[in-house]
Design a protein around this motif. Structure first.
Motif, PDB file in Angstrom:
ATOM      1  N   GLY A  26       0.849  -1.184   0.000  1.00 35.53           N
ATOM      2  CA  GLY A  26       0.000   0.000   0.000  1.00 35.53           C
ATOM      3  C   GLY A  26       0.884   1.232   0.000  1.00 35.53           C
ATOM      4  O   GLY A  26       1.745   1.383   0.869  1.00 35.53           O
ATOM      5  N   MET A  27       0.697   2.117  -0.957  1.00 37.80           N
ATOM      6  CA  MET A  27       1.601   3.269  -1.070  1.00 37.80           C
ATOM      7  C   MET A  27       0.883   4.424  -1.749  1.00 37.80           C
ATOM      8  O   MET A  27      -0.030   4.223  -2.548  1.00 37.80           O
ATOM      9  CB  MET A  27       2.857   2.891  -1.859  1.00 37.80           C
ATOM     10  N   ILE A  28       1.311   5.624  -1.417  1.00 34.59           N
ATOM     11  CA  ILE A  28       0.744   6.852  -1.991  1.00 34.59           C
ATOM     12  C   ILE A  28      -0.778   6.770  -1.912  1.00 34.59           C
ATOM     13  O   ILE A  28      -1.490   6.893  -2.902  1.00 34.59           O
ATOM     14  CB  ILE A  28       1.195   7.080  -3.452  1.00 34.59           C
ATOM     15  N   ALA A  29      -1.287   6.565  -0.713  1.00 42.73           N
ATOM     16  CA  ALA A  29      -2.712   6.338  -0.519  1.00 42.73           C
ATOM     17  C   ALA A  29      -3.101   6.777   0.888  1.00 42.73           C
ATOM     18  O   ALA A  29      -2.252   7.198   1.688  1.00 42.73           O
ATOM     19  CB  ALA A  29      -3.043   4.863  -0.735  1.00 42.73           C
ATOM     20  N   ASP A  30      -4.380   6.671   1.173  1.00 41.16           N
ATOM     21  CA  ASP A  30      -4.878   6.952   2.514  1.00 41.16           C
ATOM     22  C   ASP A  30      -4.172   6.053   3.529  1.00 41.16           C
ATOM     23  O   ASP A  30      -3.759   4.929   3.218  1.00 41.16           O
ATOM     24  CB  ASP A  30      -6.385   6.702   2.541  1.00 41.16           C
ATOM     25  N   ALA A  31      -4.061   6.544   4.757  1.00 40.58           N
ATOM     26  CA  ALA A  31      -3.350   5.800   5.799  1.00 40.58           C
ATOM     27  C   ALA A  31      -3.929   4.407   6.011  1.00 40.58           C
ATOM     28  O   ALA A  31      -3.197   3.461   6.332  1.00 40.58           O
ATOM     29  CB  ALA A  31      -3.381   6.586   7.107  1.00 40.58           C
ATOM     30  N   GLN A  32      -5.246   4.251   5.821  1.00 39.05           N
ATOM     31  CA  GLN A  32      -5.859   2.927   5.975  1.00 39.05           C
ATOM     32  C   GLN A  32      -5.267   1.919   4.994  1.00 39.05           C
ATOM     33  O   GLN A  32      -5.113   0.740   5.318  1.00 39.05           O
ATOM     34  CB  GLN A  32      -7.372   3.010   5.733  1.00 39.05           C
ATOM     35  N   ILE A  33      -4.951   2.395   3.801  1.00 35.79           N
ATOM     36  CA  ILE A  33      -4.394   1.519   2.767  1.00 35.79           C
ATOM     37  C   ILE A  33      -2.916   1.264   3.029  1.00 35.79           C
ATOM     38  O   ILE A  33      -2.436   0.128   2.937  1.00 35.79           O
ATOM     39  CB  ILE A  33      -4.590   2.142   1.372  1.00 35.79           C
ATOM     40  N   VAL A  34      -2.181   2.312   3.374  1.00 36.55           N
ATOM     41  CA  VAL A  34      -0.742   2.164   3.620  1.00 36.55           C
ATOM     42  C   VAL A  34      -0.493   1.210   4.782  1.00 36.55           C
ATOM     43  O   VAL A  34       0.426   0.384   4.742  1.00 36.55           O
ATOM     44  CB  VAL A  34      -0.095   3.535   3.885  1.00 36.55           C
ATOM     45  N   ARG A  35      -1.325   1.292   5.822  1.00 36.96           N
ATOM     46  CA  ARG A  35      -1.131   0.430   6.995  1.00 36.96           C
ATOM     47  C   ARG A  35      -1.362  -1.048   6.691  1.00 36.96           C
ATOM     48  O   ARG A  35      -0.954  -1.916   7.467  1.00 36.96           O
ATOM     49  CB  ARG A  35      -2.049   0.877   8.138  1.00 36.96           C
ATOM     50  N   LEU A  36      -1.986  -1.349   5.577  1.00 35.58           N
ATOM     51  CA  LEU A  36      -2.178  -2.749   5.196  1.00 35.58           C
ATOM     52  C   LEU A  36      -0.901  -3.378   4.644  1.00 35.58           C
ATOM     53  O   LEU A  36      -0.838  -4.600   4.474  1.00 35.58           O
ATOM     54  CB  LEU A  36      -3.284  -2.862   4.137  1.00 35.58           C
ATOM     55  N   THR A  37       0.107  -2.566   4.375  1.00 36.57           N
ATOM     56  CA  THR A  37       1.349  -3.075   3.781  1.00 36.57           C
ATOM     57  C   THR A  37       1.949  -4.195   4.617  1.00 36.57           C
ATOM     58  O   THR A  37       2.139  -4.068   5.826  1.00 36.57           O
ATOM     59  CB  THR A  37       2.376  -1.938   3.633  1.00 36.57           C
ATOM     60  N   LYS A  38       2.250  -5.293   3.929  1.00 37.28           N
ATOM     61  CA  LYS A  38       2.896  -6.441   4.565  1.00 37.28           C
ATOM     62  C   LYS A  38       3.806  -7.083   3.528  1.00 37.28           C
ATOM     63  O   LYS A  38       3.349  -7.705   2.580  1.00 37.28           O
ATOM     64  CB  LYS A  38       1.851  -7.436   5.068  1.00 37.28           C
ATOM     65  N   MET A  39       5.102  -6.903   3.714  1.00 38.77           N
ATOM     66  CA  MET A  39       6.103  -7.387   2.764  1.00 38.77           C
ATOM     67  C   MET A  39       7.212  -8.064   3.566  1.00 38.77           C
ATOM     68  O   MET A  39       8.040  -7.384   4.169  1.00 38.77           O
ATOM     69  CB  MET A  39       6.681  -6.222   1.949  1.00 38.77           C
TER      70      MET A  39
END
Length: 287
Positions: free
Chosen positions: A99-112
């Protein structure tokens, strides 16, 4: 996690605001087909969902089956609410969620890998706040943020452990913002090589992102189509007028320029010199 024994294909799903990234993704998928058997790449535009219910359902179905998800440019509440439950489910199942360059709700979903942006006060979120810069956007602040974005992966390269997944997140953002066919291809190669499981591909090392100017000039007749030198632009022998055309950088890099090209050709046919300039983001003042 997925049951790798059931894999018959490998799906990379990109959910973004509009569809101009679909062109590079489609062209790149064809180029990578021989190297990555079974790979499919799909782009889903949130801007279409309000008027096309099928487009939303297709996006949801794709996310539900995705092996890697890239979600970006999702800021509007109606877009986020429409797809968020599916993104949350995909995060727990997929090989990677970016999740990148997006609302914080989307960025916080990042899992890599070891990078989990849902954890509070993570190093990633602190760096992200720094990258956001001033609350009052300007050409200068945007330029500083881009310099930081380019510098961070080089620094993180030498820090072992979890920092490498953080570096991967910044690199993915860098590939995406330089969204040419070459950069989208290498972004996919990079993500597949680092995070894809259950495949026997002979993966090649991805090339570094190609840097393009944040502000520049465009013309369809130029070799490479982009320049920073105004003298490189073609012009009528005796122009009757000069007109500036402000363009969006992302469309230029994605080769989604048919509408711009038509305007340029029309003006030049009337003897008008056209100066097509582009800048990153929605603030075109630097151009």
């Amino acid at each position: 996690m997925r049951d790798d024994s059931l894999i018959t294909s490998y799906r990379v799903v990109i959910v973004t605001l509009d569809a101009h990234a679909a062109g590079p993704a489609a062209r790149v998928e064809t180029q990578l087909a021989a190297e990555y058997p079974g790979l499919s790449v799909s782009v889903h535009s949130a801007a279409e969902w309000a008027e096309n219910e099928d487009a939303l359902e297709n996006a949801r179905a794709a996310v539900q089956q995705a092996d890697i998800v890239v979600a970006n440019l999702l800021f509007l509440e109606e877009h986020i609410n429409a797809i968020l439950p599916d993104l949350e489910e995909a995060r727990e199942r997929a090989d990677a969620f970016i999740g990148m360059i997006a609302d914080a709700q989307i960025v916080r979903l990042t899992k890599m890998g070891d990078l989990d942006m849902s954890k509070p006060a993570s190093t990633a979120m602190r760096l992200l706040k720094k990258l956001r810069g001033s609350s009052k956007p300007s050409g200068a602040s945007g330029e500083k943020q881009m310099k930081l974005l380019r510098r961070l992966p080089r620094i993180l390269k030498f820090i072992p452990g979890k920092a490498q997944d953080l570096r991967a997140w910044f690199l993915t953002m860098q590939y995406w913002l330089g969204g040419s066919d070459d950069n989208i291809e290498e972004m996919l190669r990079f993500l597949l090589g680092r995070y894809a499981t259950g495949q026997s591909w002979d993966v090649q090392i991805a090339k570094a992102p190609i840097d393009y100017p944040d502000v520049g000039l465009y013309h369809p007749d130029l070799k490479g189509r982009i320049t920073t030198n105004i003298d490189d632009l073609p012009k009528p022998a005796k122009p009757v007028a000069t007109v500036g055309l402000l363009m969006m950088r992302s469309y230029v890099l994605a080769s989604d320029t048919a509408h711009y090209d038509a305007v340029i050709r029309s003006l030049e046919a009337k003897g008008v010199r056209c100066l097509p300039a582009f800048a990153g983001g929605l603030d075109g003042r630097p151009a």
